[in-house]
Design a protein around this motif. Sequence first.
Motif, PDB file in Angstrom:
ATOM      1  N   ARG A 144      24.860  12.307  58.815  1.00 44.21           N
ATOM      2  CA  ARG A 144      24.168  13.095  59.827  1.00 44.21           C
ATOM      3  C   ARG A 144      22.675  13.234  59.543  1.00 44.21           C
ATOM      4  O   ARG A 144      21.978  13.961  60.244  1.00 44.21           O
ATOM      5  CB  ARG A 144      24.801  14.487  59.945  1.00 44.21           C
ATOM      6  N   TYR A 146      18.909  11.365  59.601  1.00 38.73           N
ATOM      7  CA  TYR A 146      18.423  10.546  60.717  1.00 38.73           C
ATOM      8  C   TYR A 146      18.719   9.061  60.506  1.00 38.73           C
ATOM      9  O   TYR A 146      19.181   8.367  61.410  1.00 38.73           O
ATOM     10  CB  TYR A 146      16.934  10.758  60.939  1.00 38.73           C
ATOM     11  N   MET A 149      22.477   8.396  60.658  1.00 40.94           N
ATOM     12  CA  MET A 149      22.924   8.489  62.045  1.00 40.94           C
ATOM     13  C   MET A 149      22.527   7.237  62.821  1.00 40.94           C
ATOM     14  O   MET A 149      23.245   6.790  63.721  1.00 40.94           O
ATOM     15  CB  MET A 149      22.332   9.738  62.707  1.00 40.94           C
ATOM     16  N   SER A 150      21.403   6.638  62.450  1.00 35.94           N
ATOM     17  CA  SER A 150      20.957   5.416  63.121  1.00 35.94           C
ATOM     18  C   SER A 150      21.919   4.259  62.882  1.00 35.94           C
ATOM     19  O   SER A 150      22.113   3.412  63.760  1.00 35.94           O
ATOM     20  CB  SER A 150      19.557   5.026  62.630  1.00 35.94           C
ATOM     21  N   THR A 152      25.090   4.685  62.297  1.00 39.19           N
ATOM     22  CA  THR A 152      26.411   5.123  62.746  1.00 39.19           C
ATOM     23  C   THR A 152      26.670   4.567  64.142  1.00 39.19           C
ATOM     24  O   THR A 152      25.884   4.771  65.057  1.00 39.19           O
ATOM     25  CB  THR A 152      26.491   6.657  62.754  1.00 39.19           C
ATOM     26  N   GLN A 155      29.946   6.790  68.726  1.00 35.11           N
ATOM     27  CA  GLN A 155      29.047   7.462  69.652  1.00 35.11           C
ATOM     28  C   GLN A 155      29.068   8.978  69.544  1.00 35.11           C
ATOM     29  O   GLN A 155      28.026   9.628  69.694  1.00 35.11           O
ATOM     30  CB  GLN A 155      29.379   7.041  71.092  1.00 35.11           C
ATOM     31  N   TRP A 157      29.107  10.818  67.113  1.00 38.04           N
ATOM     32  CA  TRP A 157      28.317  11.328  65.997  1.00 38.04           C
ATOM     33  C   TRP A 157      26.871  10.842  66.035  1.00 38.04           C
ATOM     34  O   TRP A 157      26.119  11.095  65.099  1.00 38.04           O
ATOM     35  CB  TRP A 157      28.968  10.936  64.669  1.00 38.04           C
ATOM     36  N   ARG A 158      26.470  10.147  67.100  1.00 39.16           N
ATOM     37  CA  ARG A 158      25.069   9.765  67.273  1.00 39.16           C
ATOM     38  C   ARG A 158      24.391  10.850  68.116  1.00 39.16           C
ATOM     39  O   ARG A 158      24.130  10.684  69.313  1.00 39.16           O
ATOM     40  CB  ARG A 158      24.977   8.392  67.935  1.00 39.16           C
ATOM     41  N   THR A 159      24.084  11.969  67.480  1.00 37.12           N
ATOM     42  CA  THR A 159      23.692  13.173  68.190  1.00 37.12           C
ATOM     43  C   THR A 159      22.391  13.017  68.968  1.00 37.12           C
ATOM     44  O   THR A 159      22.264  13.509  70.089  1.00 37.12           O
ATOM     45  CB  THR A 159      23.554  14.341  67.187  1.00 37.12           C
ATOM     46  N   ASP A 160      21.424  12.341  68.383  1.00 31.91           N
ATOM     47  CA  ASP A 160      20.099  12.241  68.998  1.00 31.91           C
ATOM     48  C   ASP A 160      20.076  11.098  70.010  1.00 31.91           C
ATOM     49  O   ASP A 160      20.249   9.933  69.636  1.00 31.91           O
ATOM     50  CB  ASP A 160      19.051  11.999  67.910  1.00 31.91           C
ATOM     51  N   LEU A 163      18.106   7.742  69.421  1.00 31.38           N
ATOM     52  CA  LEU A 163      18.537   6.697  68.496  1.00 31.38           C
ATOM     53  C   LEU A 163      18.651   5.346  69.193  1.00 31.38           C
ATOM     54  O   LEU A 163      18.544   4.291  68.559  1.00 31.38           O
ATOM     55  CB  LEU A 163      19.884   7.058  67.874  1.00 31.38           C
ATOM     56  N   ASP A 166      16.023   2.777  68.420  1.00 30.58           N
ATOM     57  CA  ASP A 166      15.852   2.269  67.066  1.00 30.58           C
ATOM     58  C   ASP A 166      16.171   0.775  67.045  1.00 30.58           C
ATOM     59  O   ASP A 166      17.319   0.367  67.201  1.00 30.58           O
ATOM     60  CB  ASP A 166      16.773   3.018  66.098  1.00 30.58           C
TER      61      ASP A 166
END
Length: 427
Positions: A144, A146, A149-150, A152, A155, A157-160, A163, A166
């Motif tokens: 979690r 940044y 998460m990038s 990951t 979907q 758990w890709r909070t932002d 992303l 990227d």
Amino acid sequence: MQSYIGPEQVLKKREQYFYPCTSHFYRNPPQLVKGEMQYLFGHDGKRYTDFFAGVSVVASGHCNPEIAERTAEQLRTLQHTCTIYLTQPNVDLAERLAGVLPGGLRRTFFVNSGSEANEGALLLARMHTGRRGFLALEQGLHGRTYLTMSVTGLQMWRTDPQLAQDTDVTFIPRPYERGLSADEAARRSIAALEAALAEKGDTIAAMIAEPIQGNAGIVAPADWYFAEVKRLLEQHGVLLIADEIQTGFGRTGRMFAMDRYGVTPDILTMAKALGSGIPVAGFATTDEIAASLNRPSASTFGGNPVSSVTALAVLDYIEAHRLPERAERLGDLLRGGLTRLAARFPQHVSEVRGAGLMLGAELCAEEPERGAKLVDDVLEAMLDRGYIIGKNGVNRNVLAFQPPLVIAEDDVRGMLDALEAVLAELA
């Protein structure tokens, strides 16, 4: 009986003081107040047999007395200093890990969590190769922070939402697809890996992968898959990072899941079971790669005396009680029982997969929304019968069985009997 505020008050305080992103299992959850090895106890004294282990964390058991006593003794003696001072527990732990890690992995950087371990491993890969890019598998989960998460792919758990912009991360299909054999799915993934390396191999620092995808539904690849991945990556000077956060320290029937594939990664990350409930994590690599992380860096709490002594006690316990072998044996028993239930209830149980005591049973794979609802119903009914099991999967329709490795044969048989009764009622 000790007085507790009770589940309703706990939920009320969570609603008042937690972020809205924090959820919980069960419609009427118990307040858990005590743990003893494979058992948890509610505020009302009810005992539950734990088949989820806090998502693979308490592999050596809840409040294991052989471990807890050493933790408490260290807590009373020296609690914290930081790595800028000399203490013995963290160097002893690093030395001990060098004896159990695969291949030439012998240097460890200690942190507090799996997310930090993966973040550090990704940074190390960039420092060593001088490249920015990463490869990752679709539906993987790596943390979690940044950067983790990038990489990951799962979907939920890709909070932002930013992303998606990227461009440093390239995802390839995971070596699993319903309707394809393990070999077919692995070949599809390898073909995508070859294409990605041909296009941008000289910009890729590392590929990160879970040996068995946990939160994506407990998915293991064909036995030959990671050996071929490693061969292709080496041709392009790309490192392989094995995310063993969930799979490490006996969970899959081996000390590390990569051992099942006969592959030594360039960097291995670890957490969860290493502390069996006490925060301790790290990323390990070879002398050559470790030499690239030479600019000043530290972790304030990483490798503190309490976590290090706890991890040493955990490793002692794993060795003394042969937990990997135990996970293999009891995993065979559990898998056999789940497979029989799949044969009896084909309308409910679509597939059983995993290794050791990391197994998943996917429900209603062709109708995942119905399967997700059924999983919730099963969890509720099993809780009533005194069993805590998990759920995961891309569609949240997979029952997850990741118990403490100290679970007993009678516990496994009892859980299977209860699960059979629940499935029969729901049918």
